[in-house]
Design an enzyme around this catalytic site. Structure first.
Site, PDB file in Angstrom:
ATOM      1  CG  ASN A  11      -1.822   1.143   1.315  1.00 55.05           C
ATOM      2  OD1 ASN A  11      -1.402   2.279   1.077  1.00 55.05           O
ATOM      3  ND2 ASN A  11      -3.073   0.919   1.626  1.00 55.05           N
ATOM      4  CG  HIS A  14       1.000   6.268   4.708  1.00 53.83           C
ATOM      5  ND1 HIS A  14       0.066   7.265   4.946  1.00 53.83           N
ATOM      6  CD2 HIS A  14       0.503   5.153   5.286  1.00 53.83           C
ATOM      7  CE1 HIS A  14      -0.925   6.766   5.648  1.00 53.83           C
ATOM      8  NE2 HIS A  14      -0.695   5.486   5.865  1.00 53.83           N
ATOM      9  CG  HIS A  47      -8.270   3.966   1.007  1.00 50.30           C
ATOM     10  ND1 HIS A  47      -8.472   3.817   2.354  1.00 50.30           N
ATOM     11  CD2 HIS A  47      -9.480   4.272   0.485  1.00 50.30           C
ATOM     12  CE1 HIS A  47      -9.753   4.020   2.638  1.00 50.30           C
ATOM     13  NE2 HIS A  47     -10.382   4.315   1.518  1.00 50.30           N
ATOM     14  NE  ARG A  49      -9.383   8.204   4.238  1.00 47.45           N
ATOM     15  CZ  ARG A  49      -9.585   7.283   5.181  1.00 47.45           C
ATOM     16  NH1 ARG A  49      -8.781   6.255   5.287  1.00 47.45           N
ATOM     17  NH2 ARG A  49     -10.581   7.401   6.026  1.00 47.45           N
ATOM     18  NE  ARG A  53      -7.541  11.197   5.306  1.00 46.52           N
ATOM     19  CZ  ARG A  53      -7.983  10.590   6.406  1.00 46.52           C
ATOM     20  NH1 ARG A  53      -7.158   9.832   7.119  1.00 46.52           N
ATOM     21  NH2 ARG A  53      -9.211  10.735   6.814  1.00 46.52           N
ATOM     22  CD  GLU A  74      -6.746  -0.341   1.003  1.00 44.13           C
ATOM     23  OE1 GLU A  74      -6.895   0.724   1.610  1.00 44.13           O
ATOM     24  OE2 GLU A  74      -5.871  -1.158   1.297  1.00 44.13           O
ATOM     25  CB  THR A 105      -9.586   1.517   7.086  1.00 41.85           C
ATOM     26  OG1 THR A 105      -9.053   2.143   5.934  1.00 41.85           O
ATOM     27  CG2 THR A 105     -10.984   1.013   6.820  1.00 41.85           C
ATOM     28  CD  GLU A 155      -6.897  -6.328   2.809  1.00 42.21           C
ATOM     29  OE1 GLU A 155      -6.892  -6.339   1.559  1.00 42.21           O
ATOM     30  OE2 GLU A 155      -6.299  -5.480   3.484  1.00 42.21           O
ATOM     31  CG  HIS A 216      -5.640  -1.817   9.232  1.00 40.90           C
ATOM     32  ND1 HIS A 216      -5.185  -1.243  10.388  1.00 40.90           N
ATOM     33  CD2 HIS A 216      -6.228  -0.836   8.527  1.00 40.90           C
ATOM     34  CE1 HIS A 216      -5.511   0.033  10.393  1.00 40.90           C
ATOM     35  NE2 HIS A 216      -6.135   0.312   9.262  1.00 40.90           N
TER      36      HIS A 216
HETATM   37  N1  PXP Z   1      -5.746  -3.095   3.918  1.00 40.76           N
HETATM   38  C1  PXP Z   1      -6.722  -2.162   4.057  1.00 40.76           C
HETATM   39  C2  PXP Z   1      -8.097  -2.520   3.608  1.00 40.76           C
HETATM   40  C3  PXP Z   1      -6.441  -0.879   4.574  1.00 40.76           C
HETATM   41  O1  PXP Z   1      -7.423   0.029   4.699  1.00 40.76           O
HETATM   42  C4  PXP Z   1      -5.108  -0.570   4.930  1.00 40.76           C
HETATM   43  C5  PXP Z   1      -4.791   0.797   5.425  1.00 40.76           C
HETATM   44  O2  PXP Z   1      -4.920   1.713   4.388  1.00 40.76           O
HETATM   45  C6  PXP Z   1      -4.123  -1.563   4.754  1.00 40.76           C
HETATM   46  C7  PXP Z   1      -4.475  -2.812   4.270  1.00 40.76           C
HETATM   47  C8  PXP Z   1      -2.684  -1.306   5.090  1.00 40.76           C
HETATM   48  O3  PXP Z   1      -2.545  -1.068   6.444  1.00 40.76           O
HETATM   49  P1  PXP Z   1      -1.149  -0.606   7.022  1.00 40.76           P
HETATM   50  O4  PXP Z   1      -0.798   0.688   6.387  1.00 40.76           O
HETATM   51  O5  PXP Z   1      -1.390  -0.519   8.489  1.00 40.76           O
HETATM   52  O6  PXP Z   1      -0.149  -1.691   6.653  1.00 40.76           O
END
Ligand code: PXP
Length: 270
Positions: A11, A14, A47, A49, A53, A74, A105, A155, A216
């Site tokens: 992901n 960030h 994601h 959003r 953001r 996402e 999330t 997931e 997550h």
């Molecule tokens: N999976 C989903 C559905 C999420 O919403 C997130 C956070 O955006 C992640 C995975 C990744 O989580 P993390 O950044 O804590 O590894």
């Protein structure tokens, strides 16, 4: 009999957060995606959003057009996002609950309350050739409802388990060191309970014929006991991990020395 190894989806939200903080043209998301590919990541997860953001609409389009690996989008189960996804057609869409004020999330989808709306979004995405996963709490009931809604995968939301392993952000004794190797036997009791829930949900998932993904809150330690979960014949219960924050944090540390070296060489020899 051999079976495919679990996949890592990275992901990169960030990476976009860093760009949005200053409104700079860098860091380049596609360059980040290429590095993920080089590192063995098999999917890019973003994601989009509602408040935009971090990831922007143009990022999703650009990644879809240029990635070598699969794109997993996402998204909230809204009209706006469904219409965007149907146009861009990522390989996967992962439906997530979304609240404006949340930092990330929080919690899985409420499939009981949102059954009609989510079921219709699943159907419309699948009609556009997109495979759909539902981000849900690891409960057997959520697996059953996901199968009823016709999802391709779930997931499992591993946030509770991960928080239980990390003991919260402001624990006594300072932050834990990474790569200390959490062995199953040394997990805190609450994390062991959460791990059992993950196992039971993943087993139910297998029985229902759903693909089982997880994500997550994972870090380089707490992912190990989950990745070690196996069925009776030794096959991994989780097929795919989507991990972001811990990887981007680690990248900032392992890449810092080189980044500084490059800037030093620029200022001494412009
Ligand atoms: N999976 C989903 C559905 C999420 O919403 C997130 C956070 O955006 C992640 C995975 C990744 O989580 P993390 O950044 O804590 O590894």
């Amino acid at each position: 009999m051999s079976h495919p190894l679990p996949r890592l989806g990275v992901n990169i939200d960030h990476i976009a957060t860093l760009r949005q903080l200053r409104g700079t043209p860098y860091p380049d998301l596609l360059q980040a995606a290429r590095l993920v590919e080089q590192g063995g990541g098999q999917q890019i997860t973003v994601h989009l959003r509602e408040d935009r953001r971090h990831i922007q609409d143009a990022d999703v389009k650009w990644l879809r057009a240029n990635l070598q690996v699969a794109l997993n989008l996402e998204m909230g189960a809204t009209e706006e996002m469904t219409s965007i996804a149907r146009k861009i057609r990522p390989a996967w869409a992962c439906l997530v609950p979304e609240k404006r004020q949340e930092v990330t999330t929080e919690g899985g989808l409420d499939l009981k309350k949102g059954k009609k709306r989510i079921g219709s979004v699943v159907e419309r995405l699948q009609k556009a050739g997109i495979r759909v996963s539902l981000f849900v709490e690891p409960t057997v009931e959520a697996m059953r409802l996901s199968a009823e809604l016709g999802a391709d995968a779930v997931e499992l939301h591993t946030g509770r388990y991960c928080l239980a392993t990390q003991g919260g952000a402001n624990r006594k004794g300072g932050p834990a060191k990474l790569l200390t190797g959490v062995a199953q036997g040394t997990l805190p009791a609450k994390a062991r309970t959460e791990l059992k829930r993950i196992r039971a949900a993943a087993e139910a998932c297998r029985e229902l014929g759903l693909h089982c993904h997880a994500g997550h809150g994972f870090d380089y330690d707490n992912v190990r006991p989950v990745a070690a979960l196996r069925d009776a014949v030794g096959v991994e219960l989780i097929e795919e991990y989507n991990i972001g924050h811990a990887i981007v944090c680690r990248a900032a540390l392992v890449g810092l020395e080189r980044a500084v070296r490059e800037m030093v060489s620029v200022i001494v020899a412009p």
